[in-house]
Design a protein around this motif. Structure first.
Motif, PDB file in Angstrom:
ATOM      1  N   LEU A  61      -2.698  19.210  41.794  1.00  0.00           N
ATOM      2  CA  LEU A  61      -2.102  18.370  40.739  1.00  0.00           C
ATOM      3  C   LEU A  61      -0.888  17.617  40.919  1.00  0.00           C
ATOM      4  N   ALA A  62       0.067  18.295  41.737  1.00  0.00           N
ATOM      5  CA  ALA A  62       1.404  17.611  42.126  1.00  0.00           C
ATOM      6  C   ALA A  62       0.921  16.209  43.030  1.00  0.00           C
ATOM      7  N   ASP A  63      -0.016  16.770  43.760  1.00  0.00           N
ATOM      8  CA  ASP A  63      -0.212  15.348  44.609  1.00  0.00           C
ATOM      9  C   ASP A  63      -0.449  14.021  44.065  1.00  0.00           C
ATOM     10  N   HIS A  64      -1.070  14.214  42.853  1.00  0.00           N
ATOM     11  CA  HIS A  64      -1.718  13.139  41.875  1.00  0.00           C
ATOM     12  C   HIS A  64      -0.731  12.892  40.859  1.00  0.00           C
ATOM     13  N   GLY A  65       0.618  13.385  40.968  1.00  0.00           N
ATOM     14  CA  GLY A  65       1.784  12.740  40.011  1.00  0.00           C
ATOM     15  C   GLY A  65       2.088  13.873  39.094  1.00  0.00           C
ATOM     16  N   LEU A  98       9.764  27.995  64.179  1.00  0.00           N
ATOM     17  CA  LEU A  98      11.072  27.079  64.651  1.00  0.00           C
ATOM     18  C   LEU A  98      12.294  27.387  64.027  1.00  0.00           C
ATOM     19  N   ASP A  99      13.129  27.918  64.376  1.00  0.00           N
ATOM     20  CA  ASP A  99      14.544  28.251  64.038  1.00  0.00           C
ATOM     21  C   ASP A  99      14.339  29.032  62.757  1.00  0.00           C
ATOM     22  N   GLY A 100      13.368  30.154  62.955  1.00  0.00           N
ATOM     23  CA  GLY A 100      13.255  31.144  61.799  1.00  0.00           C
ATOM     24  C   GLY A 100      12.306  30.637  60.620  1.00  0.00           C
ATOM     25  N   ARG A 101      11.861  29.587  60.777  1.00  0.00           N
ATOM     26  CA  ARG A 101      11.303  28.823  59.616  1.00  0.00           C
ATOM     27  C   ARG A 101       9.590  28.633  59.938  1.00  0.00           C
ATOM     28  N   HIS A 102       8.892  28.840  59.041  1.00  0.00           N
ATOM     29  CA  HIS A 102       7.258  28.621  59.024  1.00  0.00           C
ATOM     30  C   HIS A 102       6.814  27.402  58.255  1.00  0.00           C
ATOM     31  N   PHE A 103       5.649  26.916  58.334  1.00  0.00           N
ATOM     32  CA  PHE A 103       5.463  25.923  57.638  1.00  0.00           C
ATOM     33  C   PHE A 103       4.048  25.597  56.737  1.00  0.00           C
ATOM     34  N   PHE A 104       3.809  26.862  56.241  1.00  0.00           N
ATOM     35  CA  PHE A 104       2.826  27.034  55.263  1.00  0.00           C
ATOM     36  C   PHE A 104       3.310  26.507  54.161  1.00  0.00           C
ATOM     37  N   TRP A 105       4.593  26.853  53.812  1.00  0.00           N
ATOM     38  CA  TRP A 105       5.173  26.365  52.552  1.00  0.00           C
ATOM     39  C   TRP A 105       5.257  25.018  52.491  1.00  0.00           C
ATOM     40  N   THR A 106       5.590  24.511  53.766  1.00  0.00           N
ATOM     41  CA  THR A 106       5.652  22.891  53.648  1.00  0.00           C
ATOM     42  C   THR A 106       4.561  22.269  53.097  1.00  0.00           C
ATOM     43  N   VAL A 107       3.233  22.815  53.197  1.00  0.00           N
ATOM     44  CA  VAL A 107       2.106  22.098  52.675  1.00  0.00           C
ATOM     45  C   VAL A 107       1.994  22.466  51.169  1.00  0.00           C
ATOM     46  N   HIS A 108       2.071  23.620  50.934  1.00  0.00           N
ATOM     47  CA  HIS A 108       1.477  24.052  49.441  1.00  0.00           C
ATOM     48  C   HIS A 108       2.798  23.769  48.303  1.00  0.00           C
ATOM     49  N   ALA A 109       3.835  23.959  48.786  1.00  0.00           N
ATOM     50  CA  ALA A 109       4.939  23.683  48.009  1.00  0.00           C
ATOM     51  C   ALA A 109       5.479  22.017  47.710  1.00  0.00           C
ATOM     52  N   ARG A 110       4.589  21.361  48.377  1.00  0.00           N
ATOM     53  CA  ARG A 110       5.058  19.888  48.521  1.00  0.00           C
ATOM     54  C   ARG A 110       4.954  19.309  46.836  1.00  0.00           C
ATOM     55  N   ASN A 111       5.999  18.289  46.666  1.00  0.00           N
ATOM     56  CA  ASN A 111       6.063  17.615  45.214  1.00  0.00           C
ATOM     57  C   ASN A 111       6.216  18.284  44.074  1.00  0.00           C
ATOM     58  N   LYS A 112       6.673  19.510  44.495  1.00  0.00           N
ATOM     59  CA  LYS A 112       7.038  20.557  43.202  1.00  0.00           C
ATOM     60  C   LYS A 112       8.699  20.767  43.240  1.00  0.00           C
ATOM     61  N   ARG A 113       8.904  20.890  41.971  1.00  0.00           N
ATOM     62  CA  ARG A 113      10.275  21.375  41.686  1.00  0.00           C
ATOM     63  C   ARG A 113      10.274  23.040  41.462  1.00  0.00           C
ATOM     64  N   CYS A 114      11.298  23.478  42.199  1.00  0.00           N
ATOM     65  CA  CYS A 114      11.408  24.852  42.159  1.00  0.00           C
ATOM     66  C   CYS A 114      12.540  25.518  41.463  1.00  0.00           C
ATOM     67  N   ILE A 115      12.343  26.381  40.633  1.00  0.00           N
ATOM     68  CA  ILE A 115      13.461  27.158  39.827  1.00  0.00           C
ATOM     69  C   ILE A 115      13.209  28.626  40.002  1.00  0.00           C
ATOM     70  N   THR A 116      14.184  29.250  39.481  1.00  0.00           N
ATOM     71  CA  THR A 116      14.070  30.943  39.453  1.00  0.00           C
ATOM     72  C   THR A 116      14.196  31.241  38.144  1.00  0.00           C
ATOM     73  N   LEU A 117      13.377  32.468  37.824  1.00  0.00           N
ATOM     74  CA  LEU A 117      13.386  32.964  36.383  1.00  0.00           C
ATOM     75  C   LEU A 117      12.866  34.508  36.613  1.00  0.00           C
ATOM     76  N   ASP A 118      13.443  35.365  36.129  1.00  0.00           N
ATOM     77  CA  ASP A 118      12.939  36.815  36.005  1.00  0.00           C
ATOM     78  C   ASP A 118      12.138  37.162  34.433  1.00  0.00           C
ATOM     79  N   LEU A 119      10.860  37.040  34.876  1.00  0.00           N
ATOM     80  CA  LEU A 119      10.071  37.228  33.556  1.00  0.00           C
ATOM     81  C   LEU A 119      10.094  38.589  33.131  1.00  0.00           C
TER      82      LEU A 119
END
Length: 410
Positions: A32-36, A59-80
């Motif tokens: 959904l994010a990929d299409h705006g 690389l330097d402690g980073r993995h890259f799965f996140w790079t793919v599926h979190a792209r184009n998203k805004r990230c917030i924290t909230l404890d439900l």
């Protein structure tokens, strides 16, 4: 992002709240994010999405799965789990079109955030629920992973070679399928909500997607075959029983090619390329059904021919003849492939966590007038957009955010 409605991405103006973790829910959000769509990913302050640490390369402690599926998203924290967190969440729901969640069924209800409450606050909300077995039925409360869903659905039984253990693809196919069906369901529900007329015009609904059913939906004719004849289809190794020739063939240089010529017209072209025109009228191979019955024989003929030449020569001969053929590519081959490059299926993501550009999969499907884009990679830290989202949508001040952060609500 362009403001002109005629050129904006197709889902520009749709806001999505994403509570999903790992793959299935986030894959839906990514599509959904990929299409705006404005996808706002919500993570617990003390339990970020485990996908941040997934991936085989590091690389330097980073993995890259996140790079793919979190792209184009805004990230917030909230404890439900906290009352104030649930209040803020409902305030966000007031401003949303879609909520995607992938908790075990009943979790939202325990927090007082079931669909009845959500739709009371926002009748237009579409709730996409992704789970192992669905929201109802005797298995609904069981946890579910892609590997089990692929097995329970019957998909895994069809994989591998006869008599051997049923292997998995080295991917989470069940999760990805569920994410795709969830995105399809969201778009369908948005269309139903916004079309004119009808008693439910302007109202959202629940989209109930399970990993097991998403896998089952791809089983082609296996269910009617069984229901009518009792046939239990088994694994076919490198081929599909009854479709021939369509298999994996090894060339003289050791490379494998897929040659698919089971359709009558394509089979005739293959015979011409192999300089075996007599095979077209051979009773064993003259029809699709006959070739299926004599699958081993025609496979042996094609394998012997392909084994005389290197893969490049076989590919050229068959492409010139109009026969379907292709290599078994590694990912190294894929990133060099001119077709994928020309189609923009290999796009650069800038990973802020390591300060480097990385390649990721392109946007699909391709839309002619309002194409999707990769605008940014997944934010490296939970809560990256707290100030932006809470300020923009809820009007919270910096001081209020500091207090909420101190109380670990966000």
């Amino acid at each position: 992002m362009p403001d002109d409605e005629s050129t904006s991405p197709a889902l520009h103006g749709i806001r999505v709240l994403e509570l999903g973790t790992l793959i299935a829910g986030p894959f839906c959000g990514r599509l959904l994010a990929d299409h705006g769509a404005d996808v706002i990913k919500i993570e617990a302050p003390d339990r970020p999405d485990p996908l941040r640490d997934w991936g085989q390369a590091e690389l330097d402690g980073r993995h890259f799965f996140w790079t793919v599926h979190a792209r184009n998203k805004r990230c917030i924290t909230l404890d439900l789990r906290r009352p104030r967190g649930r209040e803020l969440f409902l305030d966000l729901v007031d401003h949303a079109d879609v909520l995607v969640e992938s908790f075990r069924p009943g979790t939202l209800e325990r927090w007082g955030l079931g669909y009845d409450m959500l739709s009371e606050r926002n009748p237009r909300i579409v709730l996409a629920r992704v789970s192992g077995y669905g929201q109802t039925g005797p298995y609904s409360r069981r946890p579910g992973y892609a590997s089990v869903a692929e097995a329970v659905s019957g998909m895994r039984h069809l994989n591998g070679f006869p008599g051997g253990p049923p292997p998995r693809a080295a991917l989470s196919i069940g999760d990805s399928l569920a994410g795709m069906f969830a995105a399809q369901g969201v778009l369908t529900a948005l269309y139903a909500r916004d079309r004119d007329g009808g008693p439910h015009a302007g109202r959202g609904q629940v989209v109930d997607v399970s990993l097991t059913e998403s896998c089952l939906a791809l089983l082609e004719s296996t269910i009617p075959d069984y229901s009518v004849t009792g046939l239990v289809r088994g694994p076919g190794g490198t081929r599909l029983d009854g479709l021939a020739p369509s298999n994996l063939y090894r060339c003289a240089d050791g490379r494998w090619l897929i040659i698919a010529a089971n359709q009558d017209t394509v089979f005739a072209r293959l015979c011409a390329a192999m300089e075996r025109p007599e095979l077209v009228t051979d009773p064993r191979f003259a029809t699709h059904t006959a070739r299926g019955r004599h699958q081993d024989e025609i496979d042996a003929i094609v394998a012997e021919w392909a084994g005389r030449f290197d893969a490049g020569t076989v590919t050229c001969l068959l492409e010139e003849a109009g026969v379907v053929v292709g290599p078994v590519n590694t990912v190294a081959d894929v990133v060099r492939d001119p077709q994928f490059q020309a189609r923009e299926m290999l796009l650069v993501h800038h990973d802020e966590g390591i300060g480097k550009d990385v390649l990721g999969p392109g946007v699909i499907p391709k839309l002619g007038r309002t194409p999707g884009t990769v605008r940014w990679a997944g934010p490296p830290e939970p809560g990256t957009h707290n100030a932006e989202v809470y300020g923009e949508l809820l009007g919270l001040t910096d001081e209020q955010l500091v207090a909420l952060t101190t109380d670990r609500v966000v």
